[in-house]
Design a protein around this motif. Structure first.
Motif, short mmCIF file in Angstrom:
data_model
loop_
_atom_site.label_atom_id
_atom_site.label_comp_id
_atom_site.label_asym_id
_atom_site.label_seq_id
_atom_site.Cartn_x
_atom_site.Cartn_y
_atom_site.Cartn_z
N ASN A 97 0.79 -1.23 0.00
CA ASN A 97 0.00 0.00 0.00
C ASN A 97 0.83 1.28 0.00
O ASN A 97 0.27 2.38 0.11
CB ASN A 97 -0.96 0.01 1.20
CG ASN A 97 -0.24 -0.03 2.53
OD1 ASN A 97 0.69 -0.81 2.73
ND2 ASN A 97 -0.65 0.82 3.46
N VAL A 119 -4.45 -5.05 1.01
CA VAL A 119 -4.66 -3.85 1.83
C VAL A 119 -5.11 -2.72 0.91
O VAL A 119 -4.34 -2.27 0.06
CB VAL A 119 -3.36 -3.45 2.56
CG1 VAL A 119 -3.58 -2.16 3.37
CG2 VAL A 119 -2.88 -4.57 3.47
N TRP A 122 -1.04 -8.01 3.85
CA TRP A 122 -2.38 -8.18 4.41
C TRP A 122 -2.36 -7.93 5.91
O TRP A 122 -1.32 -7.66 6.50
CB TRP A 122 -2.91 -9.58 4.10
CG TRP A 122 -2.16 -10.73 4.78
CD1 TRP A 122 -0.89 -10.70 5.32
CD2 TRP A 122 -2.64 -12.05 4.96
NE1 TRP A 122 -0.56 -11.93 5.82
CE2 TRP A 122 -1.62 -12.78 5.61
CE3 TRP A 122 -3.83 -12.69 4.64
CZ2 TRP A 122 -1.76 -14.14 5.96
CZ3 TRP A 122 -3.95 -14.04 4.97
CH2 TRP A 122 -2.94 -14.75 5.62
N ASN A 163 -3.36 -6.20 9.68
CA ASN A 163 -3.40 -4.85 10.25
C ASN A 163 -2.17 -4.61 11.12
O ASN A 163 -1.66 -5.52 11.77
CB ASN A 163 -4.67 -4.66 11.08
CG ASN A 163 -5.92 -4.71 10.24
OD1 ASN A 163 -6.55 -5.76 10.09
ND2 ASN A 163 -6.29 -3.59 9.65
N SER A 210 -14.51 2.47 11.44
CA SER A 210 -13.33 1.61 11.54
C SER A 210 -13.46 0.57 12.64
O SER A 210 -12.74 -0.43 12.64
CB SER A 210 -12.08 2.45 11.78
OG SER A 210 -12.12 3.10 13.04
N ASP A 233 -15.13 -2.09 10.47
CA ASP A 233 -14.29 -2.54 9.37
C ASP A 233 -12.93 -1.85 9.48
O ASP A 233 -12.79 -0.68 9.10
CB ASP A 233 -14.94 -2.21 8.03
CG ASP A 233 -14.07 -2.61 6.84
OD1 ASP A 233 -13.03 -3.26 7.05
OD2 ASP A 233 -14.44 -2.26 5.70
N ASN A 255 -10.37 -1.86 7.73
CA ASN A 255 -9.76 -1.41 6.48
C ASN A 255 -10.29 -0.07 6.00
O ASN A 255 -9.78 0.48 5.01
CB ASN A 255 -9.97 -2.46 5.39
CG ASN A 255 -9.03 -3.65 5.56
OD1 ASN A 255 -7.99 -3.54 6.20
ND2 ASN A 255 -9.41 -4.78 5.01
N TYR A 266 -7.69 2.62 5.45
CA TYR A 266 -6.80 2.56 4.29
C TYR A 266 -7.46 3.10 3.03
O TYR A 266 -6.76 3.47 2.08
CB TYR A 266 -6.38 1.11 4.04
CG TYR A 266 -5.71 0.43 5.21
CD1 TYR A 266 -4.60 1.00 5.81
CD2 TYR A 266 -6.21 -0.76 5.72
CE1 TYR A 266 -3.99 0.38 6.89
CE2 TYR A 266 -5.60 -1.38 6.79
CZ TYR A 266 -4.49 -0.81 7.38
OH TYR A 266 -3.89 -1.43 8.45
N ARG A 267 -8.77 3.09 3.00
CA ARG A 267 -9.47 3.46 1.77
C ARG A 267 -9.48 4.96 1.55
O ARG A 267 -9.59 5.42 0.42
CB ARG A 267 -10.89 2.91 1.80
CG ARG A 267 -10.95 1.39 1.82
CD ARG A 267 -12.36 0.87 1.62
NE ARG A 267 -12.38 -0.59 1.70
CZ ARG A 267 -12.85 -1.26 2.76
NH1 ARG A 267 -13.35 -0.61 3.80
NH2 ARG A 267 -12.83 -2.59 2.78
#
Length: 362
Positions: free
Chosen positions: A87, A137, A180, A182, A349, A352, A354, A357-358
């Motif tokens: 990422n 990720v 992958w 966290n 968060s 989820d 992730n 990261y989005r």
């Protein structure tokens, strides 16, 4: 990662390399051990490219971005293959990623996981070994660039399984570098374990996981070996837990054996072979334990992130005297934007992990 991360800007890996006369830094203490392997591969977290035309050598342009000669240190240390699917590889845009690939090519270091080379099969001691690299990720560095056009980024297992079907028939063994999980989680989730086992059932012999920046267990599943997270090797994290790491030692043949070499990263960000109690502690972390149930995992990540963010603020306060005035202004703005983003995504968060990261952060 060969650049200064934001909270170590001016005194991280890149800055230390600029101030030292030893061009083997930071791998000089472990270089002789790395030379023992027939093939040495790793995850290149971030880019290598000095300031391009029109760029200034400032934060955030050079954050987490190494200078050109970092590839020489990698090559001299025996690193022959790197994965680019992570990422941070597009953090500074396609031009910098392209320059990174050019420098790797010039140094004779092969890569996988990009639009130029998704996978490759190498002949090692008479064995055809397939190498793949994927990231699971999500990231959002640009509103206009589709990251999956530049490197192997998967929202689910579908494209990874498709590539396995393509590569597996042509090799004796298959290795997957997988970004992958966290950050700072010491155990994978049950969902990750299910993913890893499905990949193994599909033909992957060895999985090297990365992204958490801490060690996670090694699991043997059938004849496959799953390193859920290797930790760090070259990285300027200041947290004590991130300074414990491993070098995975895998022997491929009629049978597959996997072990670890404990590594401890010193205060000057140099990895060294761990000994004594350090080695015992690190080896204990690799012993496989029960993964975190999926229903508990998001809250476990939330607690870990809260802990890290408090430690990051303490680190910033203790080192405020080390930042230049210009960098301090830029870093303060970056921290403020991060704070607003954390507040904005806090509730989502917790359901989820992730989401953070989005993005977009800005």
């Amino acid at each position: 990662m060969w650049g200064d991360q934001p909270l170590c800007y001016g005194f991280g890996i890149r800055s230390c390399r600029e101030r030292r006369l030893d061009r083997e830094y930071p791998l000089e203490e472990i270089k002789s051990h790395l030379s023992n392997f027939d093939l040495l591969l790793g995850n290149l977290e971030g880019t290598i490219a000095g300031p391009l035309e029109g760029e200034d050598d400032v934060l955030p342009i050079m954050s987490m971005r190494g200078d050109d000669d970092a590839v020489e240190v990698m090559a001299q240390s025996g690193i022959g293959l790197v994965a680019l699917a992570n990422n941070h590889i597009l953090e500074h845009g396609p031009k910098v990623m392209t320059r990174t690939v050019e420098l790797l090519d010039l140094a004779g270091i092969k890569h996988i996981g990009s639009k130029w080379c998704s996978h490759r099969i190498e002949l090692v001691n008479g064995l055809r070994i397939g190498f793949m690299a994927w990231s699971m990720v999500p990231e959002h560095h640009s509103q206009t660039i589709v990251s999956a056009d530049w490197y192997n980024l998967a929202a689910d297992l579908t494209p990874i399984l498709e590539e396995i079907k393509l590569v597996r028939p042509g090799c004796d063994h298959l290795v997957l570098m997988l970004h992958w999980g966290n950050e700072f989680m010491s155990r994978p989730s049950m969902g990750q374990q299910s993913i890893a086992r499905e990949l193994a059932d599909s033909g992957v012999d060895v999985i090297f996981g990365h992204h958490p920046h801490v060690i996670q267990p090694l699991e043997t599943y059938g004849s496959s070996h799953i390193f859920y997270s290797l930790g760090n090797l070259v990285f300027d994290f200041w947290l004590n837990v991130t300074r414990d790491s491993i070098v995975a030692d895998v022997e491929l043949g009629d049978d597959i054996s996997a072990s670890v070499v404990p590594v401890r990263i010193d205060r000057e960000f140099r990895p060294r072979l761990a000994v004594g109690s350090d080695a015992e502690r690190i080896e204990a972390k690799v012993s496989f334990g029960q993964p975190v149930p999926d229903c508990e995992y998001p809250m476990a990540v939330a607690r870990m992130r809260s802990w890290y963010r408090r430690r990051a603020l303490v680190h910033f306060a203790l080192n405020i005297w080390r930042y230049s005035r210009r960098d301090l202004v830029r870093l303060s703005k970056w921290l403020w934007m991060c704070t607003l983003f954390i507040i904005r995504t806090r509730r989502a968060s917790r359901l989820d992990p992730n989401v953070v990261y989005r993005g977009p952060m800005w």
